[in-house]
Write a protein that holds these residues in place. Structure first.
Motif, PDB file in Angstrom:
ATOM      1  N   ASN A  28       0.828  -1.200   0.000  1.00 14.59           N
ATOM      2  CA  ASN A  28       0.000   0.000   0.000  1.00 14.59           C
ATOM      3  C   ASN A  28       0.870   1.260   0.000  1.00 14.59           C
ATOM      4  O   ASN A  28       0.619   2.196  -0.765  1.00 14.59           O
ATOM      5  N   GLN A  32       1.061   4.118  -2.993  1.00 16.66           N
ATOM      6  CA  GLN A  32       0.809   5.528  -2.718  1.00 16.66           C
ATOM      7  C   GLN A  32       1.997   6.378  -3.147  1.00 16.66           C
ATOM      8  O   GLN A  32       1.836   7.453  -3.711  1.00 16.66           O
ATOM      9  N   ASP A  37      -0.190   9.755  -4.220  1.00 13.91           N
ATOM     10  CA  ASP A  37      -1.452   9.983  -3.520  1.00 13.91           C
ATOM     11  C   ASP A  37      -1.239  10.219  -2.033  1.00 13.91           C
ATOM     12  O   ASP A  37      -2.161  10.560  -1.321  1.00 13.91           O
ATOM     13  N   TYR A  38      -0.018  10.017  -1.584  1.00 10.76           N
ATOM     14  CA  TYR A  38       0.255  10.118  -0.159  1.00 10.76           C
ATOM     15  C   TYR A  38       0.256  11.573   0.297  1.00 10.76           C
ATOM     16  O   TYR A  38       0.876  12.421  -0.312  1.00 10.76           O
TER      17      TYR A  38
END
Length: 61
Positions: A28, A32, A37-38
Motif C-alpha cells: 500500500n 501511494q 497519492d500520499y
C-alpha cells in the motif's frame, strides 16, 4: 545533533517500523508513493510550496 537524531532513527525507529508493517502495508505504501497519492499527515500538501518559497528566499540572499 542531527547526526545523533538520524542514527537513533536508523537504529531504533526504522527497525521497529519494519517489524510492525505487514506485506500488505508495504504494498500500500509503495503504491501511494508511486502514484503520489500520499499526503503527509503532519505537513499536508503545503510543505512543497513552503519549502520552495524558503529555497527561493535563501537563493535571493
Amino acid at each position: 545533533m542531527q547526526s545523533s537524531h538520524l542514527n537513533y532513527e536508523e537504529k531504533e525507529i526504522l527497525p521497529l517500523i519494519e517489524k510492525s508493517l505487514t506485506a500488505d502495508d508495504w504494498k500500500n505504501l509503495e503504491q501511494q508513493w508511486q502514484h503520489k497519492d500520499y499526503m503527509d499527515p503532519l505537513f499536508g500538501s503545503n510543505v512543497t510550496t513552503q519549502y520552495s518559497a524558503l529555497a527561493k528566499h535563501i537563493k535571493e540572499e
